[in-house]
Write a protein that holds these residues in place. Structure first.
Motif, PDB file in Angstrom:
ATOM      1  N   ASP A   1       0.813  -1.213   0.000  1.00  0.00           N
ATOM      2  CA  ASP A   1       0.000   0.000   0.000  1.00  0.00           C
ATOM      3  C   ASP A   1       0.852   1.271   0.000  1.00  0.00           C
ATOM      4  O   ASP A   1       0.699   2.140   0.856  1.00  0.00           O
TER       5      ASP A   1
ATOM      6  N   THR B   1       1.820   4.788  -0.814  1.00  0.00           N
ATOM      7  CA  THR B   1       1.091   6.000  -1.185  1.00  0.00           C
ATOM      8  C   THR B   1       2.055   7.170  -1.209  1.00  0.00           C
ATOM      9  O   THR B   1       2.826   7.366  -0.269  1.00  0.00           O
TER      10      THR B   1
ATOM     11  N   LEU C   1       2.057  11.236  -1.414  1.00  0.00           N
ATOM     12  CA  LEU C   1       1.227  12.427  -1.290  1.00  0.00           C
ATOM     13  C   LEU C   1       2.063  13.668  -1.561  1.00  0.00           C
ATOM     14  O   LEU C   1       3.128  13.845  -0.962  1.00  0.00           O
TER      15      LEU C   1
ATOM     16  N   TYR D   1       6.789  16.074  -0.288  1.00  0.00           N
ATOM     17  CA  TYR D   1       6.149  14.765  -0.458  1.00  0.00           C
ATOM     18  C   TYR D   1       6.203  13.951   0.822  1.00  0.00           C
ATOM     19  O   TYR D   1       7.200  13.979   1.538  1.00  0.00           O
TER      20      TYR D   1
ATOM     21  N   ILE E   1       5.790   9.882   1.649  1.00  0.00           N
ATOM     22  CA  ILE E   1       5.648   8.536   1.101  1.00  0.00           C
ATOM     23  C   ILE E   1       5.282   7.653   2.284  1.00  0.00           C
ATOM     24  O   ILE E   1       5.996   7.618   3.290  1.00  0.00           O
TER      25      ILE E   1
ATOM     26  N   ALA F   1       4.057   3.770   3.521  1.00  0.00           N
ATOM     27  CA  ALA F   1       3.982   2.355   3.131  1.00  0.00           C
ATOM     28  C   ALA F   1       3.931   1.510   4.392  1.00  0.00           C
ATOM     29  O   ALA F   1       4.291   1.971   5.472  1.00  0.00           O
TER      30      ALA F   1
ATOM     31  N   ARG G   1      -0.392   1.821  10.859  1.00  0.00           N
ATOM     32  CA  ARG G   1      -0.828   2.664   9.744  1.00  0.00           C
ATOM     33  C   ARG G   1      -2.323   2.950   9.858  1.00  0.00           C
ATOM     34  O   ARG G   1      -2.762   4.085   9.649  1.00  0.00           O
TER      35      ARG G   1
ATOM     36  N   ASP H   1      -2.927   8.967   5.942  1.00  0.00           N
ATOM     37  CA  ASP H   1      -3.614   9.190   4.660  1.00  0.00           C
ATOM     38  C   ASP H   1      -4.833  10.093   4.859  1.00  0.00           C
ATOM     39  O   ASP H   1      -5.114  10.958   4.035  1.00  0.00           O
TER      40      ASP H   1
ATOM     41  N   ARG I   1      -5.196  14.300   3.894  1.00  0.00           N
ATOM     42  CA  ARG I   1      -6.042  14.124   2.709  1.00  0.00           C
ATOM     43  C   ARG I   1      -6.086  15.361   1.807  1.00  0.00           C
ATOM     44  O   ARG I   1      -6.485  15.271   0.651  1.00  0.00           O
TER      45      ARG I   1
ATOM     46  N   VAL J   1      -2.686  12.820  -4.105  1.00  0.00           N
ATOM     47  CA  VAL J   1      -2.109  11.493  -4.317  1.00  0.00           C
ATOM     48  C   VAL J   1      -1.411  11.512  -5.679  1.00  0.00           C
ATOM     49  O   VAL J   1      -1.977  11.954  -6.678  1.00  0.00           O
TER      50      VAL J   1
ATOM     51  N   ASP K   1       0.576   9.334  -8.634  1.00  0.00           N
ATOM     52  CA  ASP K   1       0.857   8.025  -9.222  1.00  0.00           C
ATOM     53  C   ASP K   1       2.194   8.136  -9.932  1.00  0.00           C
ATOM     54  O   ASP K   1       2.261   8.598 -11.070  1.00  0.00           O
TER      55      ASP K   1
END
Length: 115
Positions: free
Chosen positions: A21, A23, A25, A36, A38, A40, A95, A101, A105, A109, A111
Motif C-alpha cells: 500500500d 502512497t 502524497l 512529499y 511517502i 507504506a 498505519r 492518509d 487528505r 495522491v 501516481d
C-alpha cells in the motif's frame, strides 16, 4: 536530480522489498515541512528494517543523506526525513491507527508510475 525522481527511486526501493500500500502524497501546497510524504507498510519488524535500509541506500546512491530518522529497531513506525521528502514506514496496525492518509487528505495522491 529532481525531487520527483528521488520519490520514484524510493518507491522502487520499497517495491523491491515488497512494501504494501505505497502512497505518495504531494503536500507541498498544504504544508511547509516537505513536498512529499511517502507512506507504506510492511508485515513485520524485519521487513520494515529491510524497507528502511533499501530507501536509505537508494537515497545515498543518489547523493542524498537523511536529515533525521526516528523509530529504528523494533519500531512499528519509522520516519525518515530527507527534507523535501518524508518517508513513513508502518506496521499495518499502526498505519490504520495513525491514519496519515486521512490526516493529510488535502495533499494530492501522486501516481509515480504514470509519470
Amino acid at each position: 536530480m529532481q525531487t520527483i525522481d528521488l520519490v520514484k527511486k524510493i518507491v522502487e526501493a520499497l517495491e523491491d522489498k515488497k512494501a504494501e500500500d505505497i502512497t505518495v502524497l504531494d503536500i507541498g501546497e498544504v504544508s511547509s515541512i516537505a513536498d512529499y510524504f511517502i507512506i507504506a507498510n510492511g508485515n513485520n519488524a524485519n521487513q520494515l528494517t529491510a524497507m528502511e535500509d533499501a530507501v536509505d541506500e537508494a537515497m545515498y546512491t543518489n547523493g542524498v543523506h537523511q536529515k533525521q530518522v526516528e523509530g529504528t529497531g523494533n519500531s512499528t513506525w519509522i520516519l525518515m526525513d530527507y527534507q523535501d521528502i518524508i518517508v513513513h514506514l508502518f506496521s499495518k496496525e499502526d498505519r490504520q491507527f495513525y491514519d496519515l492518509d486521512r490526516i493529510w487528505r488535502d495533499g494530492k495522491v501522486v501516481d509515480v508510475h504514470s509519470m
